[in-house]
Write an enzyme that holds these catalytic residues in place. Structure first.
Site, PDB file in Angstrom:
ATOM      1  N   GLY A 229       0.818  -1.202   0.000  1.00 11.79           N
ATOM      2  CA  GLY A 229       0.000   0.000   0.000  1.00 11.79           C
ATOM      3  C   GLY A 229       0.857   1.259   0.000  1.00 11.79           C
ATOM      4  N   SER A 230       0.315   2.294   0.569  1.00  8.39           N
ATOM      5  CA  SER A 230       0.977   3.606   0.470  1.00  8.39           C
ATOM      6  C   SER A 230       2.301   3.676   1.213  1.00  8.39           C
ATOM      7  CB  SER A 230       0.046   4.681   1.005  1.00  8.39           C
ATOM      8  OG  SER A 230      -1.136   4.688   0.241  1.00  8.39           O
ATOM      9  N   THR A 231       2.552   2.754   2.130  1.00  9.12           N
ATOM     10  CA  THR A 231       3.848   2.808   2.816  1.00  9.12           C
ATOM     11  C   THR A 231       4.982   2.658   1.811  1.00  9.12           C
ATOM     12  OG1 THR A 231       3.777   0.429   3.259  1.00  9.12           O
ATOM     13  CG2 THR A 231       2.977   1.886   5.001  1.00  9.12           C
TER      14      THR A 231
ATOM     15  N   LYS B 294       5.329   4.205  -0.841  1.00  6.95           N
ATOM     16  CA  LYS B 294       5.687   5.500  -1.449  1.00  6.95           C
ATOM     17  C   LYS B 294       7.018   6.012  -0.907  1.00  6.95           C
ATOM     18  CE  LYS B 294       0.902   6.616  -2.412  1.00  6.95           C
ATOM     19  NZ  LYS B 294      -0.347   7.056  -1.781  1.00  6.95           N
TER      20      LYS B 294
END
Lengths: 466, 484
Positions: free
Chosen positions: B216-218, B220
């Site tokens: 997920g966004s981690t 990024k």
């Protein structure tokens, strides 16, 4: 009066009787066994076992009584036979007692301690040895019972047919109140007497009155016929009772005695050919035998099926974990083998707990008994004694080879008892009797020749009086 | 008749000789092979014949041995607070073998390891009872408890690392199990194990090491590191070239953001603060698949990690352009273990140096002599110290006034990144809530942590990662800082 004459090669001086040597070695044998007890007790519970004194005294009494009887009734007997049998019996008792202490066995519903019973059976065995030595003044008396022996032996062999099979073999008879008996163990000795008696009478006919056939000497049917029939009959019975070890034993003993009696190598060739044919024949229709051969070829293949193959594999692992010096008495796990650990597989406990060193010592003790038996046969002066002694020691040797070779995976397992060491009444009693007969023959053989009777001729020519 | 008799004597001698040779073959030549045969129960009996050594956390053992009477095996393994420590120790069962540290350090724990040969020989002469050696772990009891307490009844995992050494401080996986229930050899043990194996929540799965999740966004943070390392942007505050809406390459599918957030041409700092999908998706596409793989490899992706317990490899695969763009925001076929994301956070917190994660600090002989001490070891340098500090600033903004405010700790600088990973066909299943973070004091960073909670409830991206996972990370970091 001690007279040395040149009319015989054997001096009439008193030959050393070696009875004191025998006594010392019996004492030694008892001590070794008692030490084995102490060792087991210390290893398992950290204290001397309470039964040690009882077993020690029991064994000492057995050895002592046997020695005194030998001293009185067979003073010139071979001094090694009794101590060797005593040490095997004593160590066997210690090993059985050690397996009795196994928590794995004690957890079984069928568990019965075997050591005290074994001591009782040993006592009966020694009693039988005493009877043999006291009642049998000369082994040649047995010749008279040649044909009776044949009948008795066949009767003993047929008997178990009427009793149910135990663990796949019909070799036991059950007498209420007494327990189970393996008549085959006794038949082994009695049939030896028949073979010896018959072969002694017929040996010249067998050896000389023969026809040449394809380079081999074949005896006449009327000479060979009866003994061949008896022999074939006993083998057949044993095959039907699926007692493979005993079949092999009877066969081997027969060939050995025939060879010794006739001095013809052709019997060995015949024997090997026939045993080969017999083995292939039996293996082709008997699933019991096929299982044993499969288990021998790859003991680990049948793992998890809880059959003979698994027992075989467990036995091999017991030997392996013993290694060179063993784990020490009481410190192994040979009881993993299961129900036959104290009978057929008792050598696995020796292998595991006493190691290669202890196992070799055991094998050498057995080898020594056999060679003392053969020595007795060599020394015996009468053909019957020779044949009887070689028959008994040959069967002893074959039994040791078949059992030890079986549990070590050298040959397929056949299921017989290790003489003196394995738990089992019939075996230990019969083997004491066997030792008794060997002692009797060796006594006769080693007894100094009587001083020759004074020669009347010599008397006449000797004195010249004026 | 004496000639055949002599031959028979020789024959009997040969029989005995054959037995002797066979015996030597069996008991000397083949002894070792038979003695260690896989079917040989003595191996198991020996393993449990002595008290097993202990696994030690914070100077106290978390395991023990009790004497049993119901089988061949004398001693049975027990765990103090089994579910808490099972993800670290693994199990050691008389009937069902062992796993993890109990398995890997079996030689020391049983006392049979070659390193202990001298001790064994010595105790043979002194008559001392044979016991096993101890394994001293790097775990921090307070952090482990905080992790479990935070996860509570939810499915998930927490990994906390000391960024400066790589020491594993917490390793939690829920639901957990008590290895004591099947440590024995009875039917009861077998039933208990069957029940655990059949449980649909898979309590025996070590989610921290053996389960890979879409990050997920981690993820990024990794994309940002790759952009800085490859010189795509120099400053975290310069505007990026990010149109809104942005369509995935080779496609007509627009990449959307969660909610109406200021992502058009947002700077790196702002993009991470708001967790802009469009900015990082385009950034990953600008870098290309090869550069992304190169960067993830440096962080330790694409190969198994041994702590010494094996952790599954996290994956950033070769892929086409649209998938690579999606992978840049952690929503394609890239998957990571919680350990891997903790390693990412710790490398950033440690100014770019990634340390080899480990959990065995010392091995002790039965007499407590230390026979092995771990020496910290640098695994790689995924980004330069300068770029690491830039990413730190971005992550600290996230916690200060972005999506990760739930991770704030009074008086401590905290950097973090939230994530909510959608999964299942058409996102049909509940998303995973992620949070990765680190705390920083004057002496550098003492702790980096990755948290994943499998049943993230909320629909909106980031908020659930911040809402569910961030408080757990905060408690774990606080526990580590307080125990210093």
């Amino acid at each position: 009066m001690s007279v040395v004459t040149n009319t015989t090669t054997i001096g009439a001086i008193d030959a050393p009787s070696r009875r004191n040597t025998e006594l010392m070695m019996v004492v030694f044998a008892v001590f070794i066994s008692v030490f084995a007890y102490a060792n087991v007790g210390l290893a398992l519970n950290g204290e001397l076992p309470s039964g040690m004194l009882g077993y020690g005294i029991g064994l000492a009494l057995l050895g002592g009584v046997a020695h005194l009887v030998v001293r009185k009734f067979a003073p010139y007997a071979d001094p090694l036979l009794l101590p060797l049998a005593t040490v095997l019996n004593g160590l066997g008792l210690a090993l059985i007692w050690r397996l009795d202490q196994s928590p794995r066995f004690q957890a079984l519903d069928t568990f019965v301690p075997a050591a005290s019973k074994q001591l009782l059976f040993s006592a009966v065995g020694v009693a039988l040895l005493v009877v043999v030595l006291v009642a049998l003044k000369d082994h040649r008396i047995l010749q008279r019972y040649t044909y009776i022996s044949m009948v008795v032996a066949l009767f003993l062999l047929i008997l178990p047919m009427f009793f149910p099979a135990v663990n796949g073999a019909k070799i036991w008879i059950k007498i209420p109140g007494v327990g189970t008996i393996q008549p085959g163990e006794f038949a082994k000795i009695i049939i030896t007497i028949f073979f010896a008696g018959y072969l002694m009478v017929k040996r010249d006919a067998l050896a000389l009155a023969s026809r040449r056939f394809m380079g081999l000497y074949l005896p006449r049917g009327r000479d060979l016929g009866p003994i061949l029939m008896v022999w074939a009959f006993s083998i057949l019975i044993l095959v039907f009772e699926t007692d493979l070890g005993s079949s092999l034993l009877f066969f081997g003993m027969f060939v050995v005695m025939l060879y010794v009696a006739t001095e013809r190598t052709s019997w060995i060739v015949f024997g090997l050919l026939m045993s080969g044919a017999g083995a292939v024949g039996v293996a082709s229709f008997e699933p019991h035998v096929q299982d044993r051969v499969t288990a021998w070829l790859d003991p680990f293949a049948g793992w998890g099926k809880e059959d003979a193959s698994e027992q075989m594999a467990k036995s091999l692992m017991a030997f392996g974990s013993g290694g060179t010096l063993g784990t020490g008495l009481g410190q192994g796990n040979s009881d993993l083998i299961g129900f036959a650990a104290n009978s057929d597989f008792i050598l696995a406990t020796v292998g595991e707990e006493l190691g290669l060193a202890g196992m070799m010592a055991f094998l050498l003790i057995y080898g020594l008994i056999v060679e003392r038996g053969v020595r007795t046969a060599l020394a015996a002066r009468d053909p019957f004694g020779k044949l009887l002694a070689i028959g008994l020691s040959g069967s002893f040797a074959i039994q040791v080879f078949v059992v030890a070779g079986g549990v070590m995976g050298l040959i397929p397992l056949t299921g017989m008892t290790m003489p003196f060491v394995a738990a089992g009444g019939s075996s230990v009693i019969a083997n004491w009797a066997l030792i008794g007969i060997l002692i009797r023959i060796s006594d006769t053989a080693r007894r100094p020749a009587p001083a020759p009777a004074p020669s009347p001729d010599a008397e006449m020519t000797q004195v010249v009086r004026p | 008749m004496n000639k055949p008799l002599r031959r028979i004597a020789i024959f009997c001698g040969l029989l005995v000789l054959a037995l002797l040779i066979r015996d030597n073959w069996l008991q000397y030549v083949r002894a070792d092979e038979l003695n260690s045969h896989k079917y040989n129960r003595r191996v198991q009996i020996e393993r449990y014949a002595h008290e097993r050594g202990d696994i030690i956390v914070d100077g106290k053992s978390v395991t023990g041995s009790v004497e049993t009477t119901d089988s061949d095996f004398k001693f049975k393994r027990v765990w103090k607070n089994g579910p808490l420590w099972a993800p670290v120790t693994g199990y050691s069962s008389q009937a069902f073998d062992s796993s993890q540290l109990e398995n890997l350090e079996d030689g020391i724990l049983t006392g049979n390891d070659d390193q202990l040969f001298f001790d064994r020989t010595l105790s043979m002469f002194t008559g001392d009872k044979k016991t096993g050696g101890n394994i001293v772990t790097t775990l921090n009891g307070a952090a482990q408890k905080a992790a479990f307490k935070g996860l509570g009844g939810k499915k998930g995992a927490v990994v906390a690392l000391d960024p400066q050494s790589g020491a594993i401080l917490a390793l939690a996986s829920t639901p957990s199990y008590d290895p004591s229930v099947f440590a024995g050899n009875s039917l009861k043990d077998s039933d208990a194990r069957q029940k655990l194996l059949k449980d649909k929540d898979k309590p025996m799965l070590n989610r921290a090491l053996r389960e890979t999740y879409p990050p997920g966004s981690t993820f990024k943070v990794v994309t940002a590191a790759a952009a800085l390392e490859n010189g795509l942007y120099d400053s975290i505050d310069e505007k990026t070239k990010s149109p809104l809406p942005w369509t995935l390459p080779q496609s007509t599918q627009p990449l959307t953001n969660e909610g109406n957030i200021p992502c058009e041409n947002a700077s790196l700092r702002e993009a991470l603060r708001w967790s802009c999908n469009t900015v990082f998706g385009k950034m990953s596409d600008d870098l290309g698949n090869d550069k992304m793989i190169e960067q993830t490899d440096k962080f330790g992706f694409n190969k198994e990690v041994f702590t010494p317990v094996r952790a599954d490899a996290s994956i950033y695969p070769k892929d086409n352009r649209p998938q690579n763009a999606m992978a840049g925001i952690g929503q394609a076929s890239n998957r990571t273990t919680p350990l891997q994301m903790a390693m990412v956070a710790s490398a950033i917190a440690n100014d770019g140096k990634l340390m080899q994660p480990y959990m065995v600090a010392e091995r002790q002989a039965p007499n407590l002599d230390v026979i092995y001490t771990h020496k910290k070891e640098q695994l790689s340098q995924p980004l330069s110290g300068e770029n690491a500090q830039k990413v730190q600033q971005m992550m600290e903004t996230v916690v200060k006034n972005g999506t990760g405010t739930n991770a704030r700790i009074n008086g401590v600088t905290v950097g973090g990144k939230t994530g909510t990973a959608q999964h299942g066909l058409n996102n049909s299943e509940k998303p995973y809530a992620w949070f990765i973070s680190y705390a920083k004091t004057d002496n550098g960073s003492p702790v980096a942590v990755a948290v994943v909670v499998e049943d993230g409830q909320a629909n909106r991206d980031d908020i659930s990662g911040g809402g569910l996972a961030a408080p757990i990370a905060r408690d774990v970091m606080k526990a580590v800082i307080d125990s210093k």
